[in-house]
Motif scaffolding. Sequence first.
Motif, PDB file in Angstrom:
ATOM      1  N   ASP A   1      -5.677   9.556   1.145  1.00  0.00           N
ATOM      2  CA  ASP A   1      -5.659   8.593   2.244  1.00  0.00           C
ATOM      3  C   ASP A   1      -4.659   7.474   1.967  1.00  0.00           C
ATOM      4  N   ALA A   2      -4.151   6.907   3.045  1.00  0.00           N
ATOM      5  CA  ALA A   2      -3.249   5.754   2.920  1.00  0.00           C
ATOM      6  C   ALA A   2      -4.035   4.542   2.428  1.00  0.00           C
TER       7      ALA A   2
ATOM      8  N   GLY B   1       0.818  -1.197   0.000  1.00  0.00           N
ATOM      9  CA  GLY B   1       0.000   0.000   0.000  1.00  0.00           C
ATOM     10  C   GLY B   1       0.859   1.257   0.000  1.00  0.00           C
ATOM     11  N   THR B   2       0.190   2.385  -0.019  1.00  0.00           N
ATOM     12  CA  THR B   2       0.897   3.671  -0.026  1.00  0.00           C
ATOM     13  C   THR B   2       0.515   4.475   1.206  1.00  0.00           C
TER      14      THR B   2
END
Length: 232
Positions: A160-161, A152-153
């Motif tokens: 948003d993450a 993920g980022t």
Amino acid sequence: MKKFFVMISLTFAINIMCFSQGTININLSTFEKYVENKNGSVQQVSTSKSRKVEGTSKLFEDWQKGTVKMTNGDLITVDSLNFDIYSNNILFSYNGKEYYVSDNNKIEFFQFNNQKFINLRNPSYPNSFFQILSDGETIKLLKLYKCSIVEGTPGNGIIDATNDKFTIMSDYYIYTAEQGIMKFSPSKKRVLDIMSDYRKEVESFIKKNRIKFRREDDLVKLFNYLSSLNTL
């Protein structure tokens, strides 16, 4: 996703069918006892909660009734069976917990309904299970599932993450006794190269049946026909 495994006692009844002179039904008090007697081990799968991964690495969303055949010939019937593609383990479910047999080389194949997965014991694909799509005597069409985690980022205050996510993919393979296992990218040219001695017949079959190489059902139909040609 970080996984660690803890030995645990497994106390559910399971039916074992052994093949010798006919079929013998044996009831074992625990599956762990059976596997330990066969020089293997049953372990509980425990997943760390420190890393959240979206999606699933399992082949089926719901647990399935299936069978597992051991290399010694024993055929085990299991009510709650699944396959974890990421860890490459056959899973058993009991009382909300998941278990696996640590040595895949003790397993010849496992099967859900009409879907059969075999261990070819090929050093290039250690402990891997291939799904048999077309089980011809001369040529087999196989599928190998793979699972990876896409990271993920982090969030930046505006966006948003995002969490890590499981991604499941698959590749086709061909297996023959003479040539072993070969990766297969479905195309008319590739099939005609393999079946060069029957080029005319294969081309006619592809045209008549309107075979689409992106459709798995069409590939199965085609390879069932290729096997009937009794070549390779």
